[in-house]
Design a protein around this motif. Sequence first.
Motif, PDB file in Angstrom:
ATOM      1  N   VAL A  48      16.914  -6.481 -69.139  1.00 30.60           N
ATOM      2  CA  VAL A  48      17.246  -7.155 -67.883  1.00 30.60           C
ATOM      3  C   VAL A  48      17.115  -8.670 -68.038  1.00 30.60           C
ATOM      4  CG1 VAL A  48      16.594  -7.453 -65.462  1.00 30.60           C
ATOM      5  CG2 VAL A  48      16.567  -5.169 -66.492  1.00 30.60           C
ATOM      6  N   SER A  51      19.685 -10.205 -70.668  1.00 27.60           N
ATOM      7  CA  SER A  51      21.058 -10.060 -70.195  1.00 27.60           C
ATOM      8  C   SER A  51      21.369 -11.027 -69.067  1.00 27.60           C
ATOM      9  CB  SER A  51      21.313  -8.622 -69.738  1.00 27.60           C
ATOM     10  OG  SER A  51      21.182  -7.718 -70.806  1.00 27.60           O
ATOM     11  N   PRO A 124      21.941   7.314 -64.554  1.00 27.04           N
ATOM     12  CA  PRO A 124      22.116   6.009 -63.907  1.00 27.04           C
ATOM     13  C   PRO A 124      21.430   4.882 -64.668  1.00 27.04           C
ATOM     14  CG  PRO A 124      21.580   7.697 -62.286  1.00 27.04           C
ATOM     15  CD  PRO A 124      21.394   8.329 -63.638  1.00 27.04           C
ATOM     16  N   LEU A 125      20.262   5.183 -65.257  1.00 25.79           N
ATOM     17  CA  LEU A 125      19.558   4.158 -66.036  1.00 25.79           C
ATOM     18  C   LEU A 125      20.379   3.770 -67.261  1.00 25.79           C
ATOM     19  CD1 LEU A 125      17.102   2.407 -66.667  1.00 25.79           C
ATOM     20  CD2 LEU A 125      16.053   4.401 -67.769  1.00 25.79           C
ATOM     21  N   ALA A 127      23.630   4.022 -67.604  1.00 26.65           N
ATOM     22  CA  ALA A 127      24.825   3.295 -67.157  1.00 26.65           C
ATOM     23  C   ALA A 127      24.483   1.849 -66.806  1.00 26.65           C
ATOM     24  CB  ALA A 127      25.440   4.004 -65.955  1.00 26.65           C
ATOM     25  N   ALA A 128      23.361   1.646 -66.122  1.00 27.27           N
ATOM     26  CA  ALA A 128      22.948   0.289 -65.757  1.00 27.27           C
ATOM     27  C   ALA A 128      22.619  -0.538 -66.997  1.00 27.27           C
ATOM     28  CB  ALA A 128      21.738   0.343 -64.820  1.00 27.27           C
ATOM     29  N   THR A 129      21.939   0.089 -67.955  1.00 29.31           N
ATOM     30  CA  THR A 129      21.606  -0.612 -69.196  1.00 29.31           C
ATOM     31  C   THR A 129      22.860  -0.987 -69.961  1.00 29.31           C
ATOM     32  OG1 THR A 129      19.520   0.603 -69.341  1.00 29.31           O
ATOM     33  CG2 THR A 129      20.291  -0.484 -71.342  1.00 29.31           C
ATOM     34  N   PHE A 131      25.814  -1.559 -68.756  1.00 28.55           N
ATOM     35  CA  PHE A 131      26.457  -2.663 -68.046  1.00 28.55           C
ATOM     36  C   PHE A 131      25.828  -4.001 -68.428  1.00 28.55           C
ATOM     37  CE2 PHE A 131      26.471  -5.559 -64.391  1.00 28.55           C
ATOM     38  CZ  PHE A 131      27.832  -5.713 -64.191  1.00 28.55           C
ATOM     39  N   LEU A 132      24.498  -4.034 -68.471  1.00 30.68           N
ATOM     40  CA  LEU A 132      23.808  -5.266 -68.837  1.00 30.68           C
ATOM     41  C   LEU A 132      24.076  -5.647 -70.284  1.00 30.68           C
ATOM     42  CD1 LEU A 132      20.388  -4.734 -67.036  1.00 30.68           C
ATOM     43  CD2 LEU A 132      22.172  -6.375 -66.414  1.00 30.68           C
TER      44      LEU A 132
END
Length: 286
Positions: A48, A51, A124-125, A127-129, A131-132
């Motif tokens: 996080v 990124s 979801p985790l 997918a979020a990772t 994206f970052l």
Amino acid sequence: MPNEKNTCHSPSVADLCTAQVWKGRALWRWLYLPLGCALVLNRLQAVVFISLIAWPLPVAAKQLMYRVLLFILGVKITCKMSPKQVAAHTDGCIVAANHISVFDHFPVLAMPSATIMVANSDSPLGAATAFLLFKCSGGTFWKVSDKKMLARRIREFRRRPSGTALYTTPETTINNGHGLFRFRPEMLNRGLPVVPLALRLNVPFGLTANPLHASGLMKFLRLLAMPRIEFEMSYLAPQVRTAHQSDQAFADQIQQSIAEHLAIAACHWTRDDKYTYRSTDKRATR
């Protein structure tokens, strides 16, 4: 079980799927567990933090920041080609790789001009990772669940292929390193050269990178907890379809080139065969 017509000469579909999560003695794993849990938390924070810092920076700065992030995540990449050589070798090509883990996009995003085709994530985790990581690395992705958007982007890619290397995993599922599922031909027959990419993954503590019954979230977290994981990337000679070659024959040719390099079997088992087998396999993960 899958139909007999789909069998290959050596492994069965069960041989390409591993139900166990761990192999070997458990002592070192249990001793390492507290450190592994701490690494997961710290590394998620690093994803996080780095990124968000890299997001507005130019691409060259993003690539440097991404290399730092991979070091923090314990991801080591071994490739005999330099980044400039990879860029020249894959420019304007479709890069077809075998699929070995939920972490495969980590080393790919470190490659020049990488554009990755993605479908979805069951976590979801994850997918979020992902994206970052795209925002940090400067790489791009195509969401292939939308067929109209995919067709439009393929047309654009064919008009202006220079400066893009389009990465895809034609197995459309993950193997366990003992053989390859049959390559689907849809993304490999677009009138563009195809560069086969042979991937190897080394993981400590006897961890299975893709346990058959594990959720995407647990596969992601276990890999993130490892002290170090190593990807060996081997770019092979570009393949060009001949005039009288069928779509599937060309896909089989690319699959065979990767299998020969990795010294494993190129099977005719498909993603559907794997999921049929998984639905009938009653063994609990251990």
